[in-house]
Design an enzyme around this catalytic site. Structure first.
Site, PDB file in Angstrom:
ATOM      1  N   ASP A  88       5.043  22.391 -38.455  1.00  0.00           N
ATOM      2  CA  ASP A  88       6.044  21.452 -37.958  1.00  0.00           C
ATOM      3  C   ASP A  88       5.840  21.177 -36.459  1.00  0.00           C
ATOM      4  O   ASP A  88       6.443  20.277 -35.892  1.00  0.00           O
ATOM      5  CB  ASP A  88       7.453  22.025 -38.171  1.00  0.00           C
ATOM      6  CG  ASP A  88       8.332  21.099 -39.012  1.00  0.00           C
ATOM      7  OD1 ASP A  88       7.880  19.991 -39.342  1.00  0.00           O
ATOM      8  OD2 ASP A  88       9.465  21.496 -39.318  1.00  0.00           O
TER       9      ASP A  88
ATOM     10  N   LYS B  66       8.849  17.591 -49.934  1.00  0.00           N
ATOM     11  CA  LYS B  66       7.699  18.230 -49.284  1.00  0.00           C
ATOM     12  C   LYS B  66       6.900  19.037 -50.302  1.00  0.00           C
ATOM     13  O   LYS B  66       5.666  18.984 -50.331  1.00  0.00           O
ATOM     14  CB  LYS B  66       8.186  19.137 -48.139  1.00  0.00           C
ATOM     15  CG  LYS B  66       8.708  18.352 -46.943  1.00  0.00           C
ATOM     16  CD  LYS B  66       9.459  19.214 -45.944  1.00  0.00           C
ATOM     17  CE  LYS B  66      10.104  18.321 -44.867  1.00  0.00           C
ATOM     18  NZ  LYS B  66      11.000  19.024 -43.961  1.00  0.00           N
TER      19      LYS B  66
ATOM     20  N   GLN C 176      13.066  24.888 -42.790  1.00  0.00           N
ATOM     21  CA  GLN C 176      13.854  23.655 -42.869  1.00  0.00           C
ATOM     22  C   GLN C 176      15.088  23.775 -41.973  1.00  0.00           C
ATOM     23  O   GLN C 176      15.870  24.705 -42.099  1.00  0.00           O
ATOM     24  CB  GLN C 176      14.275  23.392 -44.326  1.00  0.00           C
ATOM     25  CG  GLN C 176      15.026  22.096 -44.516  1.00  0.00           C
ATOM     26  CD  GLN C 176      14.163  20.857 -44.242  1.00  0.00           C
ATOM     27  OE1 GLN C 176      12.995  20.792 -44.600  1.00  0.00           O
ATOM     28  NE2 GLN C 176      14.743  19.862 -43.575  1.00  0.00           N
TER      29      GLN C 176
END
Ligand code: ADP
Length: 286
Positions: free
Chosen positions: A121, A54, A98
């Protein structure tokens, strides 16, 4: 094999190129480059790989890499304070926590501290609610990547039978809502569904996200259907999905391979969300 392969690697590259162009336009219009704060807690090797990818692609797209790492034994208050700091920092356009976080932490409570506008997200309750109501918001990356793939391959969605296998918060549920938003007739299957193959055979568009290797075989696919495999399982002979790709490719019209299908799209959509968030925060048209 008769099915056309849907090339997620190639489509993800196109999406990332569009994002890079958008970043350049934002900067040319007097904005600042979007900043993505990836937050990694602990040293899980798989999570480290995801976060590294990422960060790398974020820099390639011209965005600022504002990565933060906390030790695996960090306490909830310290982790929460970091999220609050990033939430208040104007250089941070998007925050990505994460998952999974170490078991002693309450990841839902940490996610809840991410402002909806920085939730790239798309996993906060606020953004899930906006999606459920069909209102604009940041959408979860994996299901929006699936929609992007379908669009780039000109797969019609309006009025078609779409079946989603799996009802997780991360994939299945938002996937069904995004397909509904595009006017598909949506059926959601899960672990209690009776005769899964029979329901799947109705689908013009079949999205499988159950986390079970080879769950859907050729008997679960209508001839000519478009099959999207969200599963990823590491076997001794490489990566496999939730779909028995070799068998299904003899029946389906189009199918995503694993790897190289949905996987690369998830990061591409994360970058797209980060650009969208930055444009909204900076008040400059994109
Ligand atoms: P993901 O990573 O795609 O979000 P999860 O492992 O979190 O997947 O969730 C798996 C989902 O798949 C659950 O919603 C569950 O109901 C669904 N599921 C599990 N087993 C089956 C099955 N045998 N048939 C259909 N759906 C299933």
């Amino acid at each position: 094999m008769t099915a056309e392969l849907i090339d997620g690697t190639a489509v993800a590259r196109l999406v990332r190129e569009d994002v890079a162009k958008g970043v350049a336009e934002l900067v040319a219009a007097g904005g600042t480059p979007p900043g993505l704060a990836t937050v990694l807690i602990g040293d899980d090797p798989a999570s480290e790989v995801y976060v590294r990818n990422k960060r790398r692609l974020c820099v390639t797209a011209g965005m600022a890499d504002l990565h933060r790492h906390l030790p695996g034994d960090v306490d909830q208050d310290t982790a929460a304070a970091l999220v609050d700091e990033l939430a208040a920092d104007p250089a941070v356009s998007g925050i990505l926590l994460q998952l999974p976080t170490p078991a002693h932490l309450d990841s839902e409570a940490l996610l809840a501290r991410i402002p909806a506008a920085k939730d790239v997200d798309g996993l906060t309750v606020a953004n899930a609610g906006l999606l459920a109501q069909g209102r604009p918001g940041l959408r979860p990356c994996t299901p929006s990547g699936v929609i992007e793939l379908l669009d780039r391959y000109d797969v019609p969605l309006s009025g078609v039978e779409a079946v989603v296998v799996g009802r997780s918060v991360l994939v299945g549920k938002p996937m069904a809502q995004l397909l509904l938003e595009r006017n598909a007739t949506v059926t959601i299957c899960h672990s209690r569904t009776r005769d899964l193959a029979e329901v799947c055979r109705r689908a013009d568009v079949l999205v499988v996200a159950a986390g079970i290797p080879g769950l859907v075989g050729a008997d679960g696919v209508k001839p000519g259907a478009t099959v999207i495999d969200v599963g990823i399982h590491r076997g001794e002979d490489g990566l496999h999905g939730d779909v028995d790709t070799a068998a299904v490719a003899e029946v389906a019209g189009r199918i995503t391979p694993v790897p190289g299908g949905v996987g690369p799209m998830t990061i591409a959509m994360l970058l797209a969300n980060t650009l969208t968030a930055a444009i909204a925060q900076q008040g400059l048209g994109g």
